[in-house]
Design a protein around this motif. Structure first.
Motif, PDB file in Angstrom:
ATOM      1  N   ILE A 178      66.654  -1.567  27.804  1.00 16.34           N
ATOM      2  CA  ILE A 178      65.306  -1.057  28.075  1.00 16.34           C
ATOM      3  C   ILE A 178      65.373   0.462  28.269  1.00 16.34           C
ATOM      4  O   ILE A 178      64.542   1.212  27.738  1.00 16.34           O
ATOM      5  CB  ILE A 178      64.677  -1.750  29.312  1.00 16.34           C
ATOM      6  CG1 ILE A 178      64.452  -3.240  29.030  1.00 16.34           C
ATOM      7  CG2 ILE A 178      63.359  -1.082  29.699  1.00 16.34           C
ATOM      8  CD1 ILE A 178      64.049  -4.054  30.256  1.00 16.34           C
ATOM      9  N   GLY A 179      66.386   0.910  29.000  1.00 18.48           N
ATOM     10  CA  GLY A 179      66.575   2.348  29.197  1.00 18.48           C
ATOM     11  C   GLY A 179      66.738   3.075  27.873  1.00 18.48           C
ATOM     12  O   GLY A 179      66.154   4.136  27.649  1.00 18.48           O
ATOM     13  N   GLY A 180      67.526   2.492  26.981  1.00 19.94           N
ATOM     14  CA  GLY A 180      67.728   3.090  25.658  1.00 19.94           C
ATOM     15  C   GLY A 180      66.426   3.220  24.896  1.00 19.94           C
ATOM     16  O   GLY A 180      66.156   4.241  24.243  1.00 19.94           O
ATOM     17  N   ALA A 210      64.312   5.972  26.210  1.00 24.35           N
ATOM     18  CA  ALA A 210      64.804   7.271  25.733  1.00 24.35           C
ATOM     19  C   ALA A 210      64.507   7.469  24.243  1.00 24.35           C
ATOM     20  O   ALA A 210      64.850   8.503  23.678  1.00 24.35           O
ATOM     21  CB  ALA A 210      66.299   7.389  26.004  1.00 24.35           C
TER      22      ALA A 210
END
Lengths: 276, 378
Positions: free
Chosen positions: B67-69, B72
């Motif tokens: 999810i973080g990727g 970003a």
């Protein structure tokens, strides 16, 4: 009148904050913005991530790229963001329960990887958001709403935990020692690797009331009196060491950083291809 | 004529090939059989295209980092099987409420718990729909072959980007590990959908739906928009809101963006349904068993056809209702003790009598069992 720092780095429209009177979260959050300001970092390039808890509401008040995630998982989300775009300055804000209980696994592994994320722990020794249950940093014998007969657990030393797990920078200060806190934040953010600043904080509403610690002001006094620099502590006569807590820098070394190492892998592979 | 590359490949391998062609640049996961090839191949290939792979400390971290990727700005995927799928559930809900594009592959194996590693099963069909807490809509796609794994993985990324939502590729051990011939199209022959991003200098509210858009535009972190993402109910600004009125608006938008676009999302296949008096509904690898059985039953004079949902969620409600009106009786065949049959019963109501043929002991259904069941109830 709000100060220039608050004007520049806080989302004024979201204030007042949800924190109780006497809570030290505001002090710590503001100190972070002072550190960022003094470092002259690009506001657009900063990502502040949190999990769940009182301190984890801080990113909502800060004018950066801010991400409020699930309980304990802030570092895992932050790892994804940092690896996906290593140019970003990634900072995690977490409470003691968030980062050392439910998120403990993510803490030790982020530290082990030495990924360039700065973790700021607001350690108030209690689960404040849920009403004062004991946390992994609640002192033995202290009381919490789930330790009504006194806590029999032994507390974690979070800064030392991060150090042992591989953090290249780890320090502890308190919500009282603001100048030192700003310096530590700057050093942690500047370190290319996993950094942890544990800030001993106060929760007068839950920890304080349950443990008869006095008002917010009195609890701040206690931080001032009970914490001593680790170097100064070593020089104290034995009889004066009782009841003292250590602060200071526990680790500050340089080791290869995770995203830089991954970039090396990419470049080696892509360089190899272009030679074909 | 467009050129295609013919290869012999495993389902899991085809999934990664497709993900890369769809633009995957980030994979985070944790080892679990029978999905491990997805991580292994991603780790080998991603850095070659400037993408990122990371093996996280657990399943929860795997989806969280993915999810973080995505936040970003990279197209992200994670992969797992039963136990790991259970662990990922909370963050599937996070991706749903925060509207983060993400592909989650679940190569189903026998459960509950550690269950039957690593025999095939289709026991996570209802978990794919309701595994995370709270109301939400979800997209889940189930392939029956290696070729279809390739096609629907591309589709999964496209739907994730188009609808800003987690999409689950619900494959199973048979499809994941089976080797078959596939034809890989040229990159230019594949439709690729990318999330819409705000234009430079645009007055950006992260959760404001602009006229003509299906979902709000999504700026990657670090692009100069400085906004807030939270798993709390939030308003157009992205900041938390306790307003019940706002929660109502937001939840309905999150659900309707998927439910109202069933025609775009729903994929299905039919076999010998034109003159069918009886239907068997089946999906994933089990549908291949059924197809074989239908040939046998047809040879014996029984007018039976196959309806195969490829999109499991949202269900092919309109089409399944039509099947119910057309035939007298339906068998739902699946490798579980009775899951999708409930959805079929809900849809067809009293239009047709619905029977279940299922098993969850780690063995695939055999065509002879389907033939026998059909003779018994049709």
């Amino acid at each position: 009148m709000t100060s220039e720092i608050v004007q520049k780095y806080f989302r004024i429209e979201n204030l007042p904050h949800i924190w109780c009177p006497g809570c030290s979260n505001g002090v710590v959050t503001r100190a972070l913005t002072v550190a960022i300001d003094e470092l002259g970092l690009d506001q657009d390039n900063i990502v502040v991530v949190s999990g769940i808890g009182c301190s984890s509401r801080a990113p909502g008040y800060l004018d950066f790229n801010t991400l409020h995630t699930t309980h304990g998982r802030g570092l895992a989300f932050a790892t994804g963001i940092k690896l996906a775009n290593p140019k970003l300055d990634v900072i995690l804000i977490a409470g003691d329960g968030d980062v050392s209980a439910i998120g403990g696994n993510h803490l030790i592994h982020a530290a082990r990887r030495n990924i360039d994320i700065t973790t700021i722990v607001f350690n108030n020794n209690i689960y404040g958001m849920t009403g004062g249950q004991y946390s992994p940093t609640t002192p033995t014998d202290a009381k919490g709403t789930t330790a009504p007969h006194g806590n029999i657990d032994k507390p974690f030393d979070i800064a030392q935990l991060a150090t042992a797990a591989g953090a290249t920078y780890a320090s502890r200060t308190t919500a009282y020692h603001v100048n030192q806190m700003v310096k530590y934040f700057k050093d942690a953010i500047t370190n290319k690797g996993f950094s942890m600043v544990e800030v001993a904080s106060i929760c007068p509403t839950y920890y304080g009331r349950k443990n008869k610690s006095g008002s917010g002001v009195q609890m701040m006094q206690t931080l001032k009196n009970d914490f001593i620099d680790r170097m100064a502590y070593d020089k104290l006569p034995e009889e004066k060491k009782a009841g003292k807590h250590l602060m200071g820098v526990f680790k500050n070394i340089t080791l290869p950083e995770y995203t830089a190492e991954y970039q090396r892998v990419i470049e080696a592979l892509q360089g190899g291809e272009s030679n074909e | 004529m467009s050129k295609k590359t013919v290869k012999l490949m495993q389902g899991n391998e085809a999934c990664v090939e497709a993900a890369l062609m769809a633009g995957m640049k980030f994979f985070a996961g944790y080892p679990i059989t029978p999905s491990t090839e997805l991580a292994e191949i991603s780790s080998e290939k991603l850095p070659r295209v400037g993408g990122k792979f990371i093996q996280m400390e657990d399943e929860i971290a795997g989806i969280a980092a993915a999810i973080g990727g995505s936040i970003a700005g990279l197209k992200s995927m994670t992969a797992t099987s039963g136990p790991g799928f259970s662990l990922k559930q909370e963050n599937i809900g996070y991706a749903a409420i925060a509207e983060i594009p993400l592909v989650i592959v679940n190569v189903m194996r026998g459960g509950p718990s550690t269950g039957l590693p690593t025999s095939p099963a289709q026991g996570d069909v209802m978990q794919a729909k309701w595994g995370t807490h709270g109301d939400h809509a979800i997209i889940a796609l189930s392939p029956q072959s290696v070729m279809e794994t390739f096609d629907i993985t591309i589709k999964a990324f496209n739907l994730a980007e188009k609808y800003r939502t987690p999409v689950i590729v619900l494959t199973d051990e048979v499809v994941g590990h089976m080797r078959e011939k596939i034809e890989i199209p040229e990159p230019g022959d594949i439709e690729i959908v990318n999330r819409t991003v705000p234009g430079p200098g645009e007055d950006y509210l992260p959760y404001r739906l602009e006229a003509g858009d299906i979902v709000p535009k999504m700026a990657p972190f670090g692009a100069g928009y400085r906004y807030h993402i939270t798993g709390l109910f939030h308003d157009e600004t992205g900041f938390p809101s306790n307003s019940t009125e706002n929660a109502d608006i937001m939840l309905k938008r999150m659900i309707s963006k998927i439910e109202d676009n069933r025609d775009d999302i729903v994929m299905f296949d039919e076999f010998m349904m034109e003159d069918a008096e009886y239907a068997i509904i089946s999906y994933g690898s089990t549908a291949r068993t059924v197809r074989n059985a239908i040939k046998t039953l047809r040879e014996q004079g029984m007018k039976v056809g196959l309806f195969r949902p490829i999109t499991i969620w949202p269900s092919a409600e309109k089409e399944i209702r039509e099947v119910g009106r057309k035939v007298k009786k339906i068998i739902v065949a699946e490798m579980n003790m009775g899951q999708y049959v409930q959805e079929v019963e809900r849809i067809v109501k009293s239009d047709a009598e619905v029977f279940h043929l299922g098993r969850a002991n780690g063995e695939v259904l055999m065509p002879s069992e389907v033939v026998q069941k059909a003779k018994e109830v049709f």
